[in-house]
Design a protein around this motif. Structure first.
Motif, PDB file in Angstrom:
ATOM      1  N   ILE A 272       0.850  -1.194   0.000  1.00  0.00           N
ATOM      2  CA  ILE A 272       0.000   0.000   0.000  1.00  0.00           C
ATOM      3  C   ILE A 272       0.884   1.242   0.000  1.00  0.00           C
ATOM      4  CG2 ILE A 272      -1.857   1.253   1.149  1.00  0.00           C
ATOM      5  CD1 ILE A 272      -2.643  -1.542   0.115  1.00  0.00           C
ATOM      6  N   LEU A 273       0.711   2.073  -1.002  1.00  0.00           N
ATOM      7  CA  LEU A 273       1.465   3.327  -1.109  1.00  0.00           C
ATOM      8  C   LEU A 273       0.681   4.435  -0.426  1.00  0.00           C
ATOM      9  CD1 LEU A 273       3.865   4.926  -2.401  1.00  0.00           C
ATOM     10  CD2 LEU A 273       2.400   5.238  -4.408  1.00  0.00           C
ATOM     11  N   ASN A 274       1.315   5.102   0.513  1.00  0.00           N
ATOM     12  CA  ASN A 274       0.679   6.218   1.214  1.00  0.00           C
ATOM     13  C   ASN A 274       0.888   7.502   0.429  1.00  0.00           C
ATOM     14  OD1 ASN A 274      -0.122   4.647   3.525  1.00  0.00           O
ATOM     15  ND2 ASN A 274       2.028   4.648   4.148  1.00  0.00           N
ATOM     16  N   ARG A 275      -0.199   8.202   0.150  1.00  0.00           N
ATOM     17  CA  ARG A 275      -0.124   9.432  -0.638  1.00  0.00           C
ATOM     18  C   ARG A 275      -0.839  10.571   0.081  1.00  0.00           C
ATOM     19  NH1 ARG A 275      -1.023   8.826  -6.894  1.00  0.00           N
ATOM     20  NH2 ARG A 275       0.204  10.729  -6.752  1.00  0.00           N
ATOM     21  N   ILE A 276      -0.542  11.773  -0.375  1.00  0.00           N
ATOM     22  CA  ILE A 276      -1.108  12.979   0.230  1.00  0.00           C
ATOM     23  C   ILE A 276      -1.961  13.722  -0.796  1.00  0.00           C
ATOM     24  CG2 ILE A 276      -0.602  15.229   1.263  1.00  0.00           C
ATOM     25  CD1 ILE A 276       0.052  12.929   3.087  1.00  0.00           C
ATOM     26  N   MET A 277      -3.083  14.230  -0.338  1.00  0.00           N
ATOM     27  CA  MET A 277      -3.961  15.070  -1.157  1.00  0.00           C
ATOM     28  C   MET A 277      -4.131  16.416  -0.467  1.00  0.00           C
ATOM     29  SD  MET A 277      -7.984  14.370  -2.025  1.00  0.00           S
ATOM     30  CE  MET A 277      -7.642  12.778  -2.757  1.00  0.00           C
ATOM     31  N   CYS A 278      -4.114  17.468  -1.244  1.00  0.00           N
ATOM     32  CA  CYS A 278      -4.364  18.806  -0.704  1.00  0.00           C
ATOM     33  C   CYS A 278      -5.680  19.353  -1.248  1.00  0.00           C
ATOM     34  CB  CYS A 278      -3.239  19.769  -1.102  1.00  0.00           C
ATOM     35  SG  CYS A 278      -1.702  19.510  -0.206  1.00  0.00           S
ATOM     36  N   ALA A 279      -6.497  19.879  -0.335  1.00  0.00           N
ATOM     37  CA  ALA A 279      -7.725  20.583  -0.724  1.00  0.00           C
ATOM     38  C   ALA A 279      -7.541  22.046  -0.334  1.00  0.00           C
ATOM     39  CB  ALA A 279      -8.932  19.984  -0.010  1.00  0.00           C
ATOM     40  N   ILE A 280      -7.561  22.916  -1.324  1.00  0.00           N
ATOM     41  CA  ILE A 280      -7.305  24.337  -1.093  1.00  0.00           C
ATOM     42  C   ILE A 280      -8.540  25.135  -1.475  1.00  0.00           C
ATOM     43  CG2 ILE A 280      -5.869  26.322  -1.696  1.00  0.00           C
ATOM     44  CD1 ILE A 280      -3.611  24.412  -2.346  1.00  0.00           C
ATOM     45  N   VAL A 281      -8.995  25.972  -0.549  1.00  0.00           N
ATOM     46  CA  VAL A 281     -10.146  26.841  -0.808  1.00  0.00           C
ATOM     47  C   VAL A 281      -9.627  28.276  -0.928  1.00  0.00           C
ATOM     48  CG1 VAL A 281     -12.370  27.652   0.033  1.00  0.00           C
ATOM     49  CG2 VAL A 281     -11.641  25.310   0.494  1.00  0.00           C
ATOM     50  N   VAL A 282      -9.853  28.865  -2.101  1.00  0.00           N
ATOM     51  CA  VAL A 282      -9.326  30.202  -2.388  1.00  0.00           C
ATOM     52  C   VAL A 282     -10.451  31.229  -2.308  1.00  0.00           C
ATOM     53  CG1 VAL A 282      -7.941  31.574  -3.983  1.00  0.00           C
ATOM     54  CG2 VAL A 282      -7.699  29.078  -3.952  1.00  0.00           C
ATOM     55  N   ASP A 283     -10.194  32.314  -1.599  1.00  0.00           N
ATOM     56  CA  ASP A 283     -11.177  33.401  -1.498  1.00  0.00           C
ATOM     57  C   ASP A 283     -11.094  34.306  -2.711  1.00  0.00           C
ATOM     58  OD1 ASP A 283     -12.051  32.542   1.014  1.00  0.00           O
ATOM     59  OD2 ASP A 283     -10.434  33.611   2.039  1.00  0.00           O
TER      60      ASP A 283
END
Length: 284
Positions: A272-283
């Motif tokens: 199992i490869l551990n990965r990162i996701m980014c959720a960015i909310v821009v004003d």
């Protein structure tokens, strides 16, 4: 080199097939859906102009629509009775067809109208400029699509300019993306995707960021002759027919990159490869 090296996106049919394997072998969709379920209601409460007769939403790279409908449902739940005009920008006809089928299946009862644009984001921008259109949107989302644009700087700058006064721009992407695409940069003329946060800082935009982790079962990548493993490697590297297109040394280097101890967990015969996701909310 056994064969010419082509980027995966040059073959739409293969891209869709490899993407489906990727989604089956990873929890990326579940991770994205969890973020939407747990965070979006609060984020969209403030969108919409006072006294507006509708809300305008724009989805860029909407794919087959699962995440779009989850987003639209959350927006409608926070603004009951207010119609939503949803504009879809997606270059793959197969994906738009699946999206339309999904709307027929799950869109009943939602007060939403759809405009379908079978275009890339660049083609959409060009069309708008030629028509001298600058329609404003209350919510714009770019989910897992920043890798496919010619300039992420220009893309973010343009679509941010289309936000209404109380609008929000949602960008979701995997920051470890370039770690697996380095070979496609070298061999197939792929372009480098800069860090999205750095671009936002350069543009002096205000944003909030949430980092999420998800897993990807890469076990089949290490089984010689396994078709799903080959499709998964195609998608991870974004090189069409990866194993047939690169040298043995290059293949081994990518497999070693995937299997770095700090990024994987091995148990019960699975890798199992551990990965990162980014959720960015821009004003606005």
């Amino acid at each position: 080199m056994e064969a010419p090296v082509n980027l995966l996106f040059s073959d739409f049919g293969l891209y869709v097939k490899t993407f489906e394997v990727y989604i089956e072998r990873s929890t990326q969709h579940q991770c994205t859906k969890k973020f939407i379920d747990e965070n979006l209601s609060d984020l969209v409460t403030s969108i919409g102009k006072k006294g507006a007769s509708c809300l305008n939403v724009l989805g860029l790279g909407s794919g087959s629509g699962e995440m779009d409908l989850a987003i639209l449902s959350k927006i409608q739940s926070q603004h009951p009775g207010l119609p939503i005009h949803n504009e879809v920008v997606e270059p793959l006809p197969q994906q738009i067809s699946k999206y339309k089928d999904l709307v027929k299946e799950k869109g009943q009862g939602l007060n939403i109208s759809f405009i379908w644009n079978q275009l890339s984001s660049e083609e959409y921008v060009k069309q708008n400029k030629e028509r001298k259109e600058s329609k404003k949107f209350d919510f714009i989302h770019m989910i897992q699509m920043v890798y496919y644009v010619e300039s992420i700087h220009d893309t973010i700058k343009y679509f941010h300019s289309l936000l209404e006064t109380n609008g929000k721009l949602l960008i979701i992407y995997n920051p470890d993306y370039t770690r697996f695409r380095s070979l496609s940069f070298e061999l197939a003329g792929d372009h480098f995707v800069p860090d999205v946060q750095k671009v936002l800082d350069e543009l002096r935009m205000k944003y909030q960021i949430c980092k999420l982790s998800f897993g990807m079962d890469v076990t089949e990548c290490f089984i010689e002759g396994n078709e799903n493993g080959e499709h998964l490697l195609d998608f991870i590297t974004h090189i069409a027919h990866f194993k047939k297109s690169v040298s043995a040394d290059q293949k081994d280097a990518v497999l070693q990159q995937i299997r770095q101890p700090q990024f994987i967990k091995e148990e019960n015969g699975q890798i199992i490869l551990n990965r990162i996701m980014c959720a960015i909310v821009v004003d606005p």
